[in-house]
Design a protein around this motif. Structure first.
Motif, PDB file in Angstrom:
ATOM      1  N   UNK A   1      33.894  28.024  29.698  1.00 49.39           N
ATOM      2  CA  UNK A   1      33.719  28.996  28.628  1.00 49.39           C
ATOM      3  C   UNK A   1      35.005  29.794  28.496  1.00 49.39           C
ATOM      4  N   UNK A   2      35.458  29.976  27.277  1.00 52.02           N
ATOM      5  CA  UNK A   2      36.685  30.743  27.096  1.00 52.02           C
ATOM      6  C   UNK A   2      36.382  32.194  26.728  1.00 52.02           C
ATOM      7  N   UNK A   3      37.379  33.021  26.911  1.00 49.28           N
ATOM      8  CA  UNK A   3      37.250  34.439  26.603  1.00 49.28           C
ATOM      9  C   UNK A   3      37.371  34.625  25.094  1.00 49.28           C
ATOM     10  N   UNK A   4      36.418  35.314  24.522  1.00 52.56           N
ATOM     11  CA  UNK A   4      36.392  35.555  23.077  1.00 52.56           C
ATOM     12  C   UNK A   4      36.937  36.938  22.746  1.00 52.56           C
ATOM     13  N   UNK A   5      36.783  37.871  23.652  1.00 49.86           N
ATOM     14  CA  UNK A   5      37.236  39.241  23.409  1.00 49.86           C
ATOM     15  C   UNK A   5      38.746  39.253  23.200  1.00 49.86           C
ATOM     16  N   UNK A   6      39.189  40.118  22.331  1.00 45.04           N
ATOM     17  CA  UNK A   6      40.613  40.269  22.042  1.00 45.04           C
ATOM     18  C   UNK A   6      41.184  41.450  22.818  1.00 45.04           C
ATOM     19  N   UNK A   7      42.478  41.520  22.887  1.00 41.24           N
ATOM     20  CA  UNK A   7      43.132  42.597  23.624  1.00 41.24           C
ATOM     21  C   UNK A   7      42.678  43.968  23.126  1.00 41.24           C
ATOM     22  N   UNK A   8      42.466  44.099  21.819  1.00 37.78           N
ATOM     23  CA  UNK A   8      42.011  45.368  21.242  1.00 37.78           C
ATOM     24  C   UNK A   8      40.625  45.768  21.742  1.00 37.78           C
ATOM     25  N   UNK A   9      39.835  44.788  22.176  1.00 39.41           N
ATOM     26  CA  UNK A   9      38.474  45.046  22.634  1.00 39.41           C
ATOM     27  C   UNK A   9      38.422  45.655  24.031  1.00 39.41           C
ATOM     28  N   UNK A  10      39.521  45.567  24.776  1.00 36.98           N
ATOM     29  CA  UNK A  10      39.485  45.992  26.165  1.00 36.98           C
ATOM     30  C   UNK A  10      39.341  47.500  26.334  1.00 36.98           C
ATOM     31  N   UNK A  11      39.636  48.264  25.303  1.00 37.76           N
ATOM     32  CA  UNK A  11      39.395  49.713  25.382  1.00 37.76           C
ATOM     33  C   UNK A  11      37.888  49.982  25.458  1.00 37.76           C
ATOM     34  N   UNK A  12      37.123  49.309  24.611  1.00 37.66           N
ATOM     35  CA  UNK A  12      35.665  49.459  24.653  1.00 37.66           C
ATOM     36  C   UNK A  12      35.113  48.886  25.952  1.00 37.66           C
ATOM     37  N   UNK A  13      35.591  47.723  26.355  1.00 43.25           N
ATOM     38  CA  UNK A  13      35.121  47.100  27.595  1.00 43.25           C
ATOM     39  C   UNK A  13      35.386  48.025  28.775  1.00 43.25           C
ATOM     40  N   UNK A  14      36.562  48.600  28.832  1.00 45.95           N
ATOM     41  CA  UNK A  14      36.914  49.520  29.912  1.00 45.95           C
ATOM     42  C   UNK A  14      36.009  50.753  29.903  1.00 45.95           C
ATOM     43  N   UNK A  15      35.754  51.305  28.727  1.00 46.53           N
ATOM     44  CA  UNK A  15      34.878  52.473  28.620  1.00 46.53           C
ATOM     45  C   UNK A  15      33.459  52.134  29.085  1.00 46.53           C
ATOM     46  N   UNK A  16      32.977  50.956  28.719  1.00 41.86           N
ATOM     47  CA  UNK A  16      31.642  50.543  29.142  1.00 41.86           C
ATOM     48  C   UNK A  16      31.584  50.331  30.651  1.00 41.86           C
ATOM     49  N   UNK A  17      32.623  49.723  31.208  1.00 43.42           N
ATOM     50  CA  UNK A  17      32.675  49.547  32.662  1.00 43.42           C
ATOM     51  C   UNK A  17      32.672  50.894  33.371  1.00 43.42           C
ATOM     52  N   UNK A  18      33.427  51.829  32.842  1.00 47.05           N
ATOM     53  CA  UNK A  18      33.443  53.174  33.426  1.00 47.05           C
ATOM     54  C   UNK A  18      32.040  53.780  33.423  1.00 47.05           C
ATOM     55  N   UNK A  19      31.343  53.642  32.309  1.00 47.69           N
ATOM     56  CA  UNK A  19      29.970  54.164  32.214  1.00 47.69           C
ATOM     57  C   UNK A  19      29.047  53.447  33.193  1.00 47.69           C
ATOM     58  N   UNK A  20      29.250  52.144  33.357  1.00 41.04           N
ATOM     59  CA  UNK A  20      28.448  51.384  34.308  1.00 41.04           C
ATOM     60  C   UNK A  20      28.703  51.862  35.736  1.00 41.04           C
TER      61      UNK A  20
END
Length: 100
Positions: free
Chosen positions: A1-20
């Motif tokens: 499976x390849x990564x679909x998220x783009x570099x711009x998406x990592x701000x949201x991903x990082x924020x969600x990880x922080x909340x987790x």
């Protein structure tokens, strides 16, 4: 499976990880936000993409499932995430690294 998220998406991903990591979100809540907000996919379409049933995805998103690492990797790989073991005393180190 390849990564679909783009570099711009990592701000949201990082924020969600922080909340987790701060116990403000569950894995299921995080997965649902990622699926809906980043990929704008239905449960049926996303489940097909990652190779699980829609019911299994629904159970994951509702935190009604104790999934294997294999399943968790399948559903989080499109976002560039992978499950793993982190010693409890290192969670804050991981959290600090994400904020850099």
């Amino acid at each position: 499976m390849k990564i679909i998220a783009h570099e711009d998406d990592y701000e949201l991903i990082s924020a969600l990880l922080n909340s987790y990591y701060q116990d403000e979100l569950t894995l299921g809540q995080m997965l649902k936000i990622l699926r809906k907000d980043l990929l704008e996919m239905t449960q049926a379409d996303y489940a097909k993409l990652v190779g699980i049933s829609r019911r299994s995805l629904s159970d994951l998103e509702q935190d009604r499932s104790h999934s294997t690492a294999h399943i968790l990797n399948a559903v989080f790989t499109p976002f560039g995430l992978k499950t793993g073991l982190v010693p409890a005393n290192q969670v804050m180190e991981v959290y600090a690294t994400l904020n850099k």
